[in-house]
Enzyme design. Structure first.
Site, short mmCIF file in Angstrom:
data_model
loop_
_atom_site.label_atom_id
_atom_site.label_comp_id
_atom_site.label_asym_id
_atom_site.label_seq_id
_atom_site.Cartn_x
_atom_site.Cartn_y
_atom_site.Cartn_z
N THR A 98 8.05 0.55 13.65
CA THR A 98 6.89 1.34 12.95
C THR A 98 7.32 3.11 13.75
OG1 THR A 98 4.79 1.85 14.47
CG2 THR A 98 6.35 2.17 16.32
N ALA A 99 6.52 3.78 13.35
CA ALA A 99 6.83 4.84 12.15
C ALA A 99 7.26 5.82 13.59
CB ALA A 99 5.55 5.95 11.36
N LYS A 154 -3.61 3.10 -4.70
CA LYS A 154 -3.68 4.24 -4.76
C LYS A 154 -3.58 3.73 -6.82
CE LYS A 154 1.15 5.17 -5.48
NZ LYS A 154 1.85 6.27 -4.99
N ASP A 210 0.68 -1.20 0.22
CA ASP A 210 -0.09 -0.17 0.15
C ASP A 210 1.08 1.44 0.29
OD1 ASP A 210 0.51 0.05 2.31
OD2 ASP A 210 -1.36 -1.25 3.52
N MET A 237 -1.55 9.99 12.36
CA MET A 237 -2.22 10.44 11.54
C MET A 237 -3.03 11.75 12.34
SD MET A 237 -3.93 6.34 10.28
CE MET A 237 -3.08 5.72 11.60
N GLY A 283 3.10 -0.39 5.51
CA GLY A 283 4.02 -0.17 5.67
C GLY A 283 4.72 0.08 7.50
N ASP A 320 4.91 -1.39 10.66
CA ASP A 320 4.72 -2.09 11.56
C ASP A 320 3.11 -2.60 11.36
OD1 ASP A 320 5.29 -4.59 13.68
OD2 ASP A 320 3.16 -3.75 14.52
N ILE A 327 0.39 -2.20 13.82
CA ILE A 327 0.67 -1.24 14.57
C ILE A 327 -0.37 0.22 13.52
CG2 ILE A 327 1.27 1.36 15.71
CD1 ILE A 327 2.35 -1.23 17.28
N1 SAH Z 1 1.72 1.12 10.66
C1 SAH Z 1 2.71 2.31 10.11
C2 SAH Z 1 1.50 3.25 10.87
C3 SAH Z 1 0.33 3.41 9.73
S1 SAH Z 1 -0.69 4.61 9.86
C4 SAH Z 1 3.91 2.37 11.36
O1 SAH Z 1 4.03 1.15 11.69
O2 SAH Z 1 4.38 2.90 11.45
C5 SAH Z 1 -0.48 6.06 8.87
C6 SAH Z 1 -0.38 6.55 10.18
O3 SAH Z 1 1.78 6.26 10.47
C7 SAH Z 1 0.45 8.35 8.90
O4 SAH Z 1 -0.41 9.13 8.57
C8 SAH Z 1 1.64 9.17 9.46
O5 SAH Z 1 1.21 9.62 10.87
C9 SAH Z 1 2.46 7.80 10.34
N2 SAH Z 1 3.85 7.43 9.56
C10 SAH Z 1 4.40 6.61 8.88
N3 SAH Z 1 5.24 6.34 8.21
C11 SAH Z 1 5.64 7.83 8.38
C12 SAH Z 1 6.94 8.33 8.10
N4 SAH Z 1 8.07 7.82 7.38
N5 SAH Z 1 6.95 9.66 8.48
C13 SAH Z 1 5.78 10.45 9.33
N6 SAH Z 1 5.29 9.34 9.52
C14 SAH Z 1 4.98 8.33 9.51
#
Ligand code: SAH
Length: 274
Positions: free
Chosen positions: A139-140, A78, A56, A191, A109, A111, A114
């Site tokens: 995770t981010a 998308k 995704d 988010m 993206g 984890d 999460i």
């Molecule tokens: N599963 C993902 C999160 C999905 S929700 C994880 O564990 O990271 C999507 C949100 O994750 C985005 O709106 C943003 O807030 C955050 N995010 C994901 N990748 C990011 C990045 N490289 N930089 C900043 N925020 C990020």
């Protein structure tokens, strides 16, 4: 994707369908926040071995480039034709591919568990009797904090950290529960960009100090990462002025005061740094 549709049909229904005895399965794989070097070795191996990779919008270009050219890669985020696929349709696609005997990597993206809806996909696969395995990813919150030098916990500043979705089920965030005023807890909002002003005002209503430092990390760990520093009082104005774009994370807490723009850690490999 459009040119790949025939390949998908062939995989699902075509003459090359594998023997029914071949057991397909789905790997829910975390791709991390963007820097390809933050992939786990397991994720990298599975991407190389999969029959199909279903990914995704958050998966970075550099990571997509690691998918072998002969592997079917489906963008369910998308791509025209796949835009707007519901969670149910995505799960059904995973189920159909696995039932046709394929090894499927569902690349997400960060984890998968999460805020990634990985939990729902796992439940649907389990209900359908499709074997499903999970590979964690960075995770981010963890990746962005490391990439800009903000420790999420620190003996002097934060004894706990809380990951929160800034986007409630109906859109507007709802900071329910207790402890929001606790100055020794770091808060990380996923988010949350569209709701920055709302988050700031709810936190202050809960008693969090208006001068609590805030970092907005845009495209964390990626080449064009940007970090904006504000406080709860100035968050709205900063978002308005700087217009950060998704994906971005909002970190709230005293640990943000440790951020040093001039000493931002670098994510490049050591070879590049020399
Ligand atoms: N599963 C993902 C999160 C999905 S929700 C994880 O564990 O990271 C999507 C949100 O994750 C985005 O709106 C943003 O807030 C955050 N995010 C994901 N990748 C990011 C990045 N490289 N930089 C900043 N925020 C990020």
């Amino acid at each position: 994707m459009t040119q790949r549709l025939p390949l998908l049909n062939q995989l699902l229904n075509g003459p090359e369908e594998r023997a029914p005895s071949a057991q397909g399965c789905v790997w829910l794989v975390g791709a991390g926040p963007g820097d390809p070097e933050l992939l786990t070795l397991k994720a990298l191996r599975l991407i190389g071995e999969a029959d199909v990779v279903v990914y995704d919008r958050l998966v970075s270009e550099e990571i997509l480039a690691l998918i072998p050219p002969t592997t079917l890669a489906l963008d369910v985020g998308k791509t025209p034709g796949f835009h707007g696929m519901t969670q149910q349709q995505i799960s059904q696609l995973l189920i159909d591919l696995a039932r046709s005997g394929r090894q499927v990597v569902r690349l997400k993206g960060g984890d998968p568990f999460i805020f990634g809806r990985g939990g729902e996909e796992m439940q649907q696969l389990q209900t359908a009797g499709v074997p499903c395995h999970i590979v964690p990813g960075i995770t981010a919150a963890i990746g962005c904090a490391a990439a800009c030098g903000i420790p999420l916990t620190h003996r002097d500043y934060a004894q706990s950290v809380r990951f929160i979705t800034g986007h409630g089920k109906a859109g507007r965030p709802q900071l329910t529960g207790a402890g929001w005023q606790d100055a020794s807890q770091t808060l990380v909002f996923y988010m949350g960009l569209t709701w920055g002003a709302e988050l700031s005002s709810q936190l202050r209503q809960h008693g969090r100090a208006a001068d609590t430092p805030v970092a907005i990390v845009e495209r964390g760990t990626r080449r064009d990462q940007r970090v904006l520093i504000a406080s709860l009082a100035t968050l709205e104005e900063t978002l308005h002025r700087e217009q950060p774009q998704s994906p971005a994370l909002i970190i709230v807490g005293e640990v943000v005061s440790l951020y040093r723009a001039e000493a931002e850690p670098r994510m490049e490999s050591m070879a590049v740094r020399n």
